[in-house]
Design an enzyme around this catalytic site. Sequence first.
Site, PDB file in Angstrom:
ATOM      1  NE  ARG A   1      -4.164  -1.721   0.516  1.00 21.56           N
ATOM      2  CZ  ARG A   1      -4.198  -3.043   0.335  1.00 21.56           C
ATOM      3  NH1 ARG A   1      -3.156  -3.667  -0.172  1.00 21.56           N
ATOM      4  NH2 ARG A   1      -5.280  -3.719   0.637  1.00 21.56           N
TER       5      ARG A   1
ATOM      6  CB  SER B   1      -8.712  -1.684   4.638  1.00 24.43           C
ATOM      7  OG  SER B   1      -8.989  -2.971   4.177  1.00 24.43           O
TER       8      SER B   1
ATOM      9  CD  GLU C   1      -5.677   0.715   2.517  1.00 18.96           C
ATOM     10  OE1 GLU C   1      -5.499  -0.357   3.136  1.00 18.96           O
ATOM     11  OE2 GLU C   1      -6.390   0.798   1.506  1.00 18.96           O
TER      12      GLU C   1
HETATM   13  N1  EPU Z   1     -10.978 -11.195  10.809  1.00 20.93           N
HETATM   14  C1  EPU Z   1     -11.501 -11.252  12.091  1.00 20.93           C
HETATM   15  N2  EPU Z   1     -12.783 -10.801  12.278  1.00 20.93           N
HETATM   16  C2  EPU Z   1     -13.545 -10.350  11.258  1.00 20.93           C
HETATM   17  C3  EPU Z   1     -13.010 -10.272   9.957  1.00 20.93           C
HETATM   18  C4  EPU Z   1     -11.723 -10.717   9.754  1.00 20.93           C
HETATM   19  O1  EPU Z   1     -10.850 -11.680  13.019  1.00 20.93           O
HETATM   20  O2  EPU Z   1     -14.701  -9.969  11.503  1.00 20.93           O
HETATM   21  C5  EPU Z   1      -9.607 -11.689  10.582  1.00 20.93           C
HETATM   22  C6  EPU Z   1      -9.639 -13.133  10.106  1.00 20.93           C
HETATM   23  O3  EPU Z   1      -8.594 -13.825  10.743  1.00 20.93           O
HETATM   24  C7  EPU Z   1      -9.360 -13.016   8.626  1.00 20.93           C
HETATM   25  C8  EPU Z   1      -8.407 -11.846   8.625  1.00 20.93           C
HETATM   26  O4  EPU Z   1      -8.945 -10.947   9.591  1.00 20.93           O
HETATM   27  O5  EPU Z   1      -8.737 -14.162   8.122  1.00 20.93           O
HETATM   28  C9  EPU Z   1      -8.231 -11.175   7.281  1.00 20.93           C
HETATM   29  O6  EPU Z   1      -9.468 -10.698   6.795  1.00 20.93           O
HETATM   30  P1  EPU Z   1      -9.670 -10.439   5.225  1.00 20.93           P
HETATM   31  O7  EPU Z   1      -9.289 -11.623   4.444  1.00 20.93           O
HETATM   32  O8  EPU Z   1     -11.038  -9.872   5.030  1.00 20.93           O
HETATM   33  O9  EPU Z   1      -8.572  -9.372   4.825  1.00 20.93           O
HETATM   34  P2  EPU Z   1      -7.963  -8.101   5.573  1.00 20.93           P
HETATM   35  O10 EPU Z   1      -6.550  -8.400   5.931  1.00 20.93           O
HETATM   36  O11 EPU Z   1      -8.849  -7.592   6.612  1.00 20.93           O
HETATM   37  C10 EPU Z   1      -6.901  -7.123   3.373  1.00 20.93           C
HETATM   38  C11 EPU Z   1      -6.896  -5.825   2.650  1.00 20.93           C
HETATM   39  C12 EPU Z   1      -8.176  -5.648   1.856  1.00 20.93           C
HETATM   40  C13 EPU Z   1      -8.284  -6.790   0.866  1.00 20.93           C
HETATM   41  C14 EPU Z   1      -8.262  -8.117   1.632  1.00 20.93           C
HETATM   42  C15 EPU Z   1      -8.190  -9.296   0.701  1.00 20.93           C
HETATM   43  C16 EPU Z   1      -5.530  -4.319   3.956  1.00 20.93           C
HETATM   44  C17 EPU Z   1      -5.500  -3.134   4.866  1.00 20.93           C
HETATM   45  N3  EPU Z   1      -6.732  -4.732   3.581  1.00 20.93           N
HETATM   46  O12 EPU Z   1      -7.940  -7.055   4.333  1.00 20.93           O
HETATM   47  O13 EPU Z   1      -8.064  -4.435   1.127  1.00 20.93           O
HETATM   48  O14 EPU Z   1      -9.463  -6.709   0.099  1.00 20.93           O
HETATM   49  O15 EPU Z   1      -7.065  -8.187   2.457  1.00 20.93           O
HETATM   50  O16 EPU Z   1      -6.927  -9.357   0.142  1.00 20.93           O
HETATM   51  O17 EPU Z   1      -4.464  -4.825   3.586  1.00 20.93           O
HETATM   52  C18 EPU Z   1      -8.539  -2.101   1.180  1.00 20.93           C
HETATM   53  O18 EPU Z   1      -7.328  -1.928   1.158  1.00 20.93           O
HETATM   54  O19 EPU Z   1      -9.364  -1.148   1.198  1.00 20.93           O
HETATM   55  C19 EPU Z   1      -9.052  -3.470   1.220  1.00 20.93           C
HETATM   56  C20 EPU Z   1     -10.350  -3.745   1.333  1.00 20.93           C
END
Ligand code: EPU
Length: 337
Positions: A165, A237, A333
């Site tokens: 990012r 995010s 972000e």
């Molecule tokens: N999780 C929880 N509780 C929840 C939801 C998620 O504990 O209610 C934990 C789970 O362990 C899950 C982990 O968070 O496995 C990761 O969640 P998710 O796969 O939804 O991804 P993220 O790390 O929260 C990142 C990016 C997103 C992108 C997704 C998929 C960042 C800041 N965000 O989110 O990007 O779509 O991975 O690759 O890196 C954005 O940048 O705006 C964005 C949406």
Amino acid sequence: MMQIHENHSLLEHNTFNLDVKARFFIEYESEDDLQKLLRDEYFMSQTFWHIGQGSNLLFLGNYNGIIVHSGIKGIEKVKEDNETVWLKVGAAEDWDSFVSYCVDKGWGGIENLSLIPGEVGASAFQNIGAYGVEASDCIEEVHTYFLKTGEKKIFRHTECNYSYRNSFFKETENRGLYYITHVIYKLSKNPEFKLDYGDVRKLLEGKEINLKNIRDVIIQIRNSKLPDPKIIGNAGSFFMNPCIGKEHFEKIRKDYPNIPFYQSDNNKAKIPAAWLIDQCGLKGKTLGGAAIHEKQPLVIINKDNATGDEIALLAEEVRRKVKEKFDITLHPEVNYI
Ligand code: EPU
């Protein structure tokens, strides 16, 4: 043609759907227009800020200056061989329409980035990423104008300093100084698919693995977790996923043996901020009209006519709670204006 508007509503230009105003709003539609703008002494003496679709911005109030937006469009094939195609894409092209265009043509590389809100210029600025892919994986060049001299400058991939990012253009010293007009994307005619993030592979079971089906699955996953900004204001995010050192990580793991993490560079652990926020019991928490999204707590939503201040205050509270509980500082972000 250059469009200039006074006292312009930014409602259509920020996905938090905040009804703030800019004193002036300028949209240029060609490189010639942009050059004229950069030579204009009155313009250069003002306070101004360049935006894309506003899918990563938080306006804290009205903007008492000039908001600049690129209207440069177009997708042009500039080179091609048996394996690869190079496309020159205008900064103002809608990102997801561009992804859809490439998927239809059978050109792979960015299909995992389906449905990310925003424009092509911002994809190169922000290095957008999702489901194991980052825009920088496919960016060959970024074409810009340097504000201080008004000259065109082309950045090769390696000069863009891409990381999670982040980019050269986003670094504090360079922020706001380069206006992106075009991005050269390099796509593959025989793509290698990236299916190892989350549920991507599982949802493809029983289906042919091709660009179209991958795009559909990504859209399905995003729609199940992330609110549609046209209906509920949000900027995806709100925070980046933090990286912490080994010792710190092991200390937390003692109390939370199931803590999710990814291995990151220089031996650090990258922790999903969503998990940290979830552990603080903040899902659904509201402050004024702002709220933490129930299905993905990394997203702050404009639930009910929130102001920019309310969103920022709620974000502050999240940071404070996560810091107290885990001694981890979350970094937004989202860019505050
Ligand atoms: N999780 C929880 N509780 C929840 C939801 C998620 O504990 O209610 C934990 C789970 O362990 C899950 C982990 O968070 O496995 C990761 O969640 P998710 O796969 O939804 O991804 P993220 O790390 O929260 C990142 C990016 C997103 C992108 C997704 C998929 C960042 C800041 N965000 O989110 O990007 O779509 O991975 O690759 O890196 C954005 O940048 O705006 C964005 C949406």
